[in-house]
Motif scaffolding. Structure first.
Motif, mmCIF file in Angstrom:
data_model
loop_
_atom_site.group_PDB
_atom_site.id
_atom_site.type_symbol
_atom_site.label_atom_id
_atom_site.label_comp_id
_atom_site.label_asym_id
_atom_site.label_seq_id
_atom_site.Cartn_x
_atom_site.Cartn_y
_atom_site.Cartn_z
ATOM 1 N N LEU A 172 0.847 -1.140 0.074
ATOM 2 C CA LEU A 172 -0.077 0.003 0.024
ATOM 3 C C LEU A 172 0.941 1.299 -0.132
ATOM 4 C CD1 LEU A 172 -2.956 -1.092 2.442
ATOM 5 C CD2 LEU A 172 -2.683 -1.110 0.049
ATOM 6 N N VAL A 173 2.184 1.259 0.631
ATOM 7 C CA VAL A 173 2.962 2.403 0.572
ATOM 8 C C VAL A 173 3.352 2.744 -0.517
ATOM 9 C CG1 VAL A 173 4.816 3.546 1.904
ATOM 10 C CG2 VAL A 173 3.220 2.383 3.220
ATOM 11 N N PRO A 174 4.067 1.665 -1.054
ATOM 12 C CA PRO A 174 4.482 1.833 -2.557
ATOM 13 C C PRO A 174 3.354 2.403 -3.709
ATOM 14 C CG PRO A 174 5.448 -0.141 -1.571
ATOM 15 C CD PRO A 174 4.483 0.322 -0.652
ATOM 16 N N LEU A 175 2.334 1.803 -3.444
ATOM 17 C CA LEU A 175 1.071 2.151 -4.435
ATOM 18 C C LEU A 175 0.577 3.705 -4.038
ATOM 19 C CD1 LEU A 175 -0.963 1.554 -6.378
ATOM 20 C CD2 LEU A 175 -2.695 0.898 -4.405
ATOM 21 N N ALA A 176 0.780 4.031 -3.005
ATOM 22 C CA ALA A 176 0.440 5.649 -2.584
ATOM 23 C C ALA A 176 1.633 6.422 -3.094
ATOM 24 C CB ALA A 176 0.326 5.826 -0.950
ATOM 25 N N LEU A 177 2.791 6.010 -2.975
ATOM 26 C CA LEU A 177 4.022 6.873 -3.511
ATOM 27 C C LEU A 177 3.938 6.827 -4.863
ATOM 28 C CD1 LEU A 177 6.541 8.285 -2.791
ATOM 29 C CD2 LEU A 177 7.694 5.973 -2.906
ATOM 30 N N TRP A 178 3.892 5.755 -5.517
ATOM 31 C CA TRP A 178 3.704 5.504 -7.207
ATOM 32 C C TRP A 178 2.626 6.491 -7.489
ATOM 33 C CZ3 TRP A 178 -0.225 3.519 -10.240
ATOM 34 C CH2 TRP A 178 0.031 3.363 -11.585
ATOM 35 N N GLY A 179 1.084 6.356 -6.870
ATOM 36 C CA GLY A 179 0.378 7.267 -7.387
ATOM 37 C C GLY A 179 0.542 8.697 -7.277
ATOM 38 N N PHE A 180 1.155 9.143 -6.190
ATOM 39 C CA PHE A 180 1.546 10.595 -5.862
ATOM 40 C C PHE A 180 2.596 11.360 -6.931
ATOM 41 C CE2 PHE A 180 4.216 13.717 -3.863
ATOM 42 C CZ PHE A 180 3.494 14.665 -3.504
ATOM 43 N N LEU A 181 3.651 10.263 -7.278
ATOM 44 C CA LEU A 181 4.616 10.772 -8.116
ATOM 45 C C LEU A 181 3.796 10.891 -9.473
ATOM 46 C CD1 LEU A 181 7.661 8.676 -7.135
ATOM 47 C CD2 LEU A 181 7.205 11.173 -6.745
ATOM 48 N N ARG A 182 3.032 9.899 -9.824
ATOM 49 C CA ARG A 182 2.210 9.989 -11.067
ATOM 50 C C ARG A 182 1.626 11.178 -11.144
ATOM 51 N NH1 ARG A 182 2.963 7.235 -15.569
ATOM 52 N NH2 ARG A 182 0.853 7.190 -16.310
ATOM 53 N N TRP A 183 0.922 11.804 -10.166
ATOM 54 C CA TRP A 183 0.084 13.015 -10.160
ATOM 55 C C TRP A 183 1.114 14.116 -10.443
ATOM 56 C CZ3 TRP A 183 0.097 16.388 -5.821
ATOM 57 C CH2 TRP A 183 -0.845 17.745 -6.156
ATOM 58 N N GLY A 192 9.599 12.083 -13.283
ATOM 59 C CA GLY A 192 9.265 10.880 -13.833
ATOM 60 C C GLY A 192 9.471 9.693 -12.845
ATOM 61 N N PRO A 193 8.361 9.120 -12.508
ATOM 62 C CA PRO A 193 8.234 8.312 -11.382
ATOM 63 C C PRO A 193 8.674 6.759 -11.941
ATOM 64 C CG PRO A 193 5.868 8.317 -12.166
ATOM 65 C CD PRO A 193 6.736 9.352 -12.973
ATOM 66 N N PHE A 194 8.999 6.015 -11.136
ATOM 67 C CA PHE A 194 9.460 4.500 -11.279
ATOM 68 C C PHE A 194 8.090 3.839 -11.657
ATOM 69 C CE2 PHE A 194 13.084 5.505 -8.257
ATOM 70 C CZ PHE A 194 14.041 5.608 -9.169
ATOM 71 N N VAL A 248 12.508 13.012 -7.134
ATOM 72 C CA VAL A 248 11.803 13.996 -6.302
ATOM 73 C C VAL A 248 12.584 15.261 -6.432
ATOM 74 C CG1 VAL A 248 10.935 12.433 -4.844
ATOM 75 C CG2 VAL A 248 12.821 13.412 -4.061
ATOM 76 N N ARG A 249 14.043 15.356 -6.475
ATOM 77 C CA ARG A 249 14.739 16.688 -6.757
ATOM 78 C C ARG A 249 14.283 17.424 -7.925
ATOM 79 N NH1 ARG A 249 20.508 14.676 -8.833
ATOM 80 N NH2 ARG A 249 20.060 13.892 -10.822
ATOM 81 N N GLU A 250 13.692 16.732 -8.839
ATOM 82 C CA GLU A 250 13.207 17.617 -10.004
ATOM 83 C C GLU A 250 11.853 18.644 -9.619
ATOM 84 O OE1 GLU A 250 14.585 18.113 -12.588
ATOM 85 O OE2 GLU A 250 16.384 16.515 -12.264
ATOM 86 N N ASP A 251 11.098 18.033 -8.399
ATOM 87 C CA ASP A 251 9.963 18.701 -7.998
ATOM 88 C C ASP A 251 10.535 20.198 -7.179
ATOM 89 O OD1 ASP A 251 7.383 19.418 -7.160
ATOM 90 O OD2 ASP A 251 6.972 17.383 -7.069
#
Length: 307
Positions: A172-183, A192-194, A248-251
């Motif tokens: 669940l934590v990787p899913l939330a992290l991946w969804g946030f980076l996609r957003w 660009g997320p993994f 995340v450094r690009e953000d």
């Protein structure tokens, strides 16, 4: 043998005389007569190419490779089999990379190499859940031997609780992290997320350091337990930060700081949840007060007889 040579010589001489009489005549060799009908002779160029025949062969190879690269359907067993297609050396290399994080050494780029697996994360989570349950029971057994006032009873529910907690965290934590980076990628194009499987793989291998740490927590020294827990948390969280930092450094600075802080905080909560709780002391049962025999006899008689 001599007759054959003389025949070949006269045949060549006759052909020479015929060419001298009719210089415009076309000549054919016996090798041309032996060439089968329907085949096209292709001359090889200076670059070593074979013309149309080579092109047909290359197109056949390309079509064959495209057929081999076709991924199986999502509902088939072969689709999930590719996620477990790793050998022992690859798993050990990824475990070593999670235990020894280094600045500028990205786990995804140097160890996964666009081939994430679920074999390592699945068994690491399962092993950690069983180790937590076993060490939790062993801690109570050892504590009861030192202090008889500690009550021990087998706690098999710890396997279920540990398994649910570990697997929910690892998915669940990787899913939330991946969804946030996609957003955030839609907000800022340079972010660009993994992939989701790469994120799960990173989190799964980051939990390996807690397996030997939980075993060493059997040593009944509180300060050593906290030191080992802090060291395991530092190694695991540092590997996650080094892996996520190139993205995340690009953000913006605020978003990058909040995201990395949330990752470290959730990892710290998991580490504290893995630490065994102190044993529960049970108060000894109350003993009956010793009274003289006459008092006990009077207290057992009926009220009328006592008066």
């Amino acid at each position: 043998m001599a007759a054959a040579d003389e025949l070949a010589f006269h045949e060549f001489e006759e052909a020479t005389n015929l060419l001298a009489e009719t210089p415009d005549a076309a000549t054919t060799s016996r090798s041309d007569e032996l060439t089968p009908q329907g085949h096209v002779a292709v001359a090889m160029g200076s670059d070593g190419s074979y013309g149309a025949e080579n092109e047909v062969e290359e197109s056949d190879k390309t079509a064959l490779l495209q057929e081999e690269k076709q991924q199986p359907g999502f509902w088939t067993f072969g689709y999930y089999q590719s996620f477990f297609d790793v050998d022992t050396s690859q798993v050990l290399d990824r475990i070593k990379g999670s235990l020894l994080p280094r600045p500028g050494h990205n786990f995804v780029r140097h160890h996964l190499r666009n081939r994430p697996d679920l074999y390592g994360p699945f068994w690491i989570c399962a092993t950690l859940a069983f180790v937590l349950a076993i060490t939790g029971n062993l801690t109570l057994v050892l504590a009861q031997q030192r202090d008889p006032s500690i009550h021990y009873s087998p706690q098999f529910h710890k396997v279920t609780m540990a398994g649910i907690t570990i697997y929910c965290y690892a998915w669940l934590v990787p899913l939330a992290l991946w969804g946030f980076l996609r957003w955030r990628k839609g907000v800022r194009e340079r972010v660009g997320p993994f992939t989701f499987l790469e994120t799960v793989c990173v989190y799964g291998y980051s939990l390996f350091v807690f397996i030997p740490t939980v075993v060493l927590w059997l040593i009944p020294v509180p300060w050593l337990q906290w030191l080992l827990g802090a060291l395991a948390l530092a190694l695991s969280a540092t590997g996650l930060v080094f892996t996520l930092w190139p993205i995340v450094r690009e953000d913006t600075r605020l978003v990058a700081s909040l995201l990395l802080s949330a990752v470290v905080l959730l990892h710290a909560l998991l580490a504290m949840g893995c630490k065994p709780l102190p044993p529960v002391h049970v108060a000894p049962p109350l003993q009956a007060t010793s009274l003289p025999p006459n008092v006990l006899l009077i207290s057992t008689l009926p009220r009328t007889m006592a008066t």
